[in-house]
Motif scaffolding. Structure first.
Motif, PDB file in Angstrom:
ATOM      1  N   CYS A   3      53.683  38.595  35.561  1.00 33.99           N
ATOM      2  CA  CYS A   3      52.668  39.585  35.940  1.00 33.99           C
ATOM      3  C   CYS A   3      52.063  40.291  34.735  1.00 33.99           C
ATOM      4  O   CYS A   3      50.955  40.834  34.824  1.00 33.99           O
ATOM      5  CB  CYS A   3      53.249  40.595  36.917  1.00 33.99           C
ATOM      6  SG  CYS A   3      54.503  41.697  36.209  1.00 33.99           S
TER       7      CYS A   3
ATOM      8  N   ASP B 207      48.517  38.867  33.501  1.00 33.54           N
ATOM      9  CA  ASP B 207      47.372  38.888  34.406  1.00 33.54           C
ATOM     10  C   ASP B 207      46.462  40.071  34.107  1.00 33.54           C
ATOM     11  O   ASP B 207      46.904  41.099  33.590  1.00 33.54           O
ATOM     12  CB  ASP B 207      47.838  38.997  35.873  1.00 33.54           C
ATOM     13  CG  ASP B 207      48.654  37.792  36.324  1.00 33.54           C
ATOM     14  OD1 ASP B 207      48.431  36.697  35.777  1.00 33.54           O
ATOM     15  OD2 ASP B 207      49.516  37.967  37.207  1.00 33.54           O
ATOM     16  N   TRP B 208      45.185  39.931  34.454  1.00 33.93           N
ATOM     17  CA  TRP B 208      44.263  41.059  34.434  1.00 33.93           C
ATOM     18  C   TRP B 208      43.421  41.016  35.697  1.00 33.93           C
ATOM     19  O   TRP B 208      43.274  39.970  36.318  1.00 33.93           O
ATOM     20  CB  TRP B 208      43.384  41.073  33.182  1.00 33.93           C
ATOM     21  CG  TRP B 208      42.415  39.926  33.056  1.00 33.93           C
ATOM     22  CD1 TRP B 208      42.619  38.737  32.417  1.00 33.93           C
ATOM     23  CD2 TRP B 208      41.080  39.869  33.582  1.00 33.93           C
ATOM     24  NE1 TRP B 208      41.507  37.934  32.510  1.00 33.93           N
ATOM     25  CE2 TRP B 208      40.546  38.610  33.213  1.00 33.93           C
ATOM     26  CE3 TRP B 208      40.295  40.742  34.325  1.00 33.93           C
ATOM     27  CZ2 TRP B 208      39.255  38.209  33.567  1.00 33.93           C
ATOM     28  CZ3 TRP B 208      39.010  40.359  34.680  1.00 33.93           C
ATOM     29  CH2 TRP B 208      38.511  39.105  34.288  1.00 33.93           C
ATOM     30  N   GLU B 209      42.884  42.160  36.081  1.00 33.39           N
ATOM     31  CA  GLU B 209      42.114  42.238  37.318  1.00 33.39           C
ATOM     32  C   GLU B 209      41.098  43.367  37.238  1.00 33.39           C
ATOM     33  O   GLU B 209      41.198  44.251  36.382  1.00 33.39           O
ATOM     34  CB  GLU B 209      43.057  42.494  38.509  1.00 33.39           C
ATOM     35  CG  GLU B 209      43.803  43.826  38.406  1.00 33.39           C
ATOM     36  CD  GLU B 209      44.735  44.060  39.569  1.00 33.39           C
ATOM     37  OE1 GLU B 209      44.519  43.473  40.635  1.00 33.39           O
ATOM     38  OE2 GLU B 209      45.700  44.848  39.406  1.00 33.39           O
ATOM     39  N   VAL B 210      40.118  43.294  38.140  1.00 23.04           N
ATOM     40  CA  VAL B 210      39.167  44.398  38.315  1.00 23.04           C
ATOM     41  C   VAL B 210      39.681  45.249  39.460  1.00 23.04           C
ATOM     42  O   VAL B 210      39.822  44.765  40.590  1.00 23.04           O
ATOM     43  CB  VAL B 210      37.757  43.873  38.619  1.00 23.04           C
ATOM     44  CG1 VAL B 210      36.793  45.040  38.783  1.00 23.04           C
ATOM     45  CG2 VAL B 210      37.278  42.933  37.520  1.00 23.04           C
ATOM     46  N   ALA B 211      39.995  46.503  39.175  1.00 25.81           N
ATOM     47  CA  ALA B 211      40.553  47.399  40.180  1.00 25.81           C
ATOM     48  C   ALA B 211      39.469  47.865  41.146  1.00 25.81           C
ATOM     49  O   ALA B 211      38.269  47.654  40.937  1.00 25.81           O
ATOM     50  CB  ALA B 211      41.219  48.589  39.497  1.00 25.81           C
TER      51      ALA B 211
ATOM     52  N   LEU C  59      38.997  47.841  34.528  1.00 24.36           N
ATOM     53  CA  LEU C  59      39.794  46.652  34.245  1.00 24.36           C
ATOM     54  C   LEU C  59      41.239  47.064  34.022  1.00 24.36           C
ATOM     55  O   LEU C  59      41.518  47.991  33.262  1.00 24.36           O
ATOM     56  CB  LEU C  59      39.259  45.941  32.996  1.00 24.36           C
ATOM     57  CG  LEU C  59      37.844  45.387  33.112  1.00 24.36           C
ATOM     58  CD1 LEU C  59      37.307  45.029  31.739  1.00 24.36           C
ATOM     59  CD2 LEU C  59      37.812  44.172  34.030  1.00 24.36           C
ATOM     60  N   ARG C  60      42.138  46.380  34.697  1.00 24.62           N
ATOM     61  CA  ARG C  60      43.570  46.581  34.481  1.00 24.62           C
ATOM     62  C   ARG C  60      44.089  45.320  33.802  1.00 24.62           C
ATOM     63  O   ARG C  60      44.121  44.244  34.394  1.00 24.62           O
ATOM     64  CB  ARG C  60      44.295  46.815  35.805  1.00 24.62           C
ATOM     65  CG  ARG C  60      45.799  47.033  35.659  1.00 24.62           C
ATOM     66  CD  ARG C  60      46.463  47.214  37.020  1.00 24.62           C
ATOM     67  NE  ARG C  60      47.889  47.447  36.885  1.00 24.62           N
ATOM     68  CZ  ARG C  60      48.801  46.477  36.797  1.00 24.62           C
ATOM     69  NH1 ARG C  60      48.429  45.201  36.814  1.00 24.62           N
ATOM     70  NH2 ARG C  60      50.083  46.778  36.675  1.00 24.62           N
TER      71      ARG C  60
ATOM     72  N   GLU D 189      37.945  35.885  27.683  1.00 23.02           N
ATOM     73  CA  GLU D 189      37.796  36.239  29.092  1.00 23.02           C
ATOM     74  C   GLU D 189      37.217  37.635  29.316  1.00 23.02           C
ATOM     75  O   GLU D 189      36.631  37.893  30.371  1.00 23.02           O
ATOM     76  CB  GLU D 189      39.153  36.138  29.803  1.00 23.02           C
ATOM     77  CG  GLU D 189      39.739  34.732  29.776  1.00 23.02           C
ATOM     78  CD  GLU D 189      41.145  34.668  30.362  1.00 23.02           C
ATOM     79  OE1 GLU D 189      41.489  35.548  31.172  1.00 23.02           O
ATOM     80  OE2 GLU D 189      41.899  33.737  30.010  1.00 23.02           O
TER      81      GLU D 189
ATOM     82  N   TRP E 225      44.315  50.305  31.109  1.00 20.32           N
ATOM     83  CA  TRP E 225      43.124  50.394  31.958  1.00 20.32           C
ATOM     84  C   TRP E 225      41.932  50.821  31.104  1.00 20.32           C
ATOM     85  O   TRP E 225      42.035  51.745  30.304  1.00 20.32           O
ATOM     86  CB  TRP E 225      43.334  51.422  33.061  1.00 20.32           C
ATOM     87  CG  TRP E 225      44.398  51.084  34.060  1.00 20.32           C
ATOM     88  CD1 TRP E 225      45.751  50.975  33.831  1.00 20.32           C
ATOM     89  CD2 TRP E 225      44.221  50.862  35.464  1.00 20.32           C
ATOM     90  NE1 TRP E 225      46.411  50.689  34.993  1.00 20.32           N
ATOM     91  CE2 TRP E 225      45.505  50.623  36.018  1.00 20.32           C
ATOM     92  CE3 TRP E 225      43.111  50.862  36.304  1.00 20.32           C
ATOM     93  CZ2 TRP E 225      45.687  50.365  37.380  1.00 20.32           C
ATOM     94  CZ3 TRP E 225      43.281  50.610  37.659  1.00 20.32           C
ATOM     95  CH2 TRP E 225      44.564  50.365  38.182  1.00 20.32           C
TER      96      TRP E 225
END
Length: 291
Positions: A53, A56-60, A65-66, A79, A165
């Motif tokens: 985990c 990984d990165w994601e758009v909250a 960005l987290r 990326e 973040w």
């Protein structure tokens, strides 16, 4: 030396709680050098390389960005370079391709070295560091409050860095670094600037120019008041010079083998003027294209 290798985040938190003196290792680009040169001999190493985990990165939901602590610099560049351009520029200056494939912003934060390349753009971009412990849960620490001393952070003994973040850039961002050569070098000093046009303000970050990475608050306040956010008029030399002076005044450097305090102050002033000039030229082009 004990070697701990958790497979999940929960196992990592449990291991850190049971062995608070364990030193976390993600890419090992800092820790292993210190061990190899016998500069550090920790009682235990906590290898986080198998905790998926963290990569990984994601758009909250709020648009920020987290980015997991284990996302390597190479992926920041490929990326996230369009959304975090200042951090991507800094990532390109880190070591060699091999180091950029292993090292991460999370590791840079954990080391908390004043010379870490990721710190200035994190400060300029208002980053927040997500940390967690088994007993205390999650804490969100603004980057400006994360650095508390030379290679010392606000982390508690049982806490680990899980992510950082940052909001995607809303304006131009630039990073500049001075080293004793052009590659594979620790910064003599560094500087980052981020323009936030919708808020009519700028963010800054200084590296290797004080006991901790820090912002130049007076320089930021000066830009917020003086920049022509609506018309995007060209920057005059007096404005650039004053911004450089205020940035240099925020530094409190030392003399060491890489450079003198006087040189670092001078270099910070030069880098501040240049990065602001580059960023403002980009901003002017955007304003002109929307006219």
């Amino acid at each position: 030396m004990e070697f701990l290798r958790p497979a999940t985040w929960e196992e990592a938190l449990a291991a850190k709680a049971a062995t608070p003196e364990a030193v976390p290792v993600q890419g090992g680009t800092d820790v292993m050098v210190e061990i190899n040169f016998d500069m550090r001999r920790p009682a235990a190493l906590l290898d986080l390389g198998y905790v998926a985990c963290l990569r990984d990165w994601e758009v909250a939901a709020d648009g920020r960005l987290r980015v997991g602590a284990g996302v390597p610099y190479a992926r920041i560049i490929t990326e996230l370079g369009d959304r975090l351009p200042g951090l991507a520029q800094a990532s390109r200056t880190v070591g060699s391709p091999q180091i950029r494939n292993r090292g991460s912003v999370g590791g840079n934060l954990g080391a908390a070295s004043p010379a870490g390349d990721s710190h200035p753009p994190l400060l300029a971009g208002d980053a927040v560091v997500e940390v967690e412990s088994a007993a205390g849960g999650v804490r969100m620490i603004p980057a400006e409050q994360f650095y508390v001393g030379v290679k010392r952070s606000a982390l508690r003994p049982d806490e680990l860095i899980r992510a950082f973040w940052m909001s995607p850039a809303t304006g131009p961002q630039y990073f500049s670094k001075v080293g004793t050569r052009n590659a594979m070098v620790i910064a003599v000093c560094s500087f980052a600037v981020a323009l936030h046009p919708h808020e009519r303000r700028a963010g800054t970050g200084l590296g290797s120019a004080a006991p901790t990475p820090r912002r130049a608050r007076a320089a930021e306040d000066f830009l917020a008041a003086e920049l022509d956010w609506d018309g995007a008029a060209p920057l005059g030399e007096p404005l650039l010079a004053r911004f450089g002076e205020l940035a240099a005044e925020a530094a409190s450097p030392i003399d060491d083998v890489r450079g003198t305090a006087a040189y670092r102050r001078h270099a910070v002033a030069v880098m501040a003027r240049r990065t602001l000039g580059w960023a403002w030229n980009d901003y002017r082009e955007r304003v002109a294209s929307c006219a």
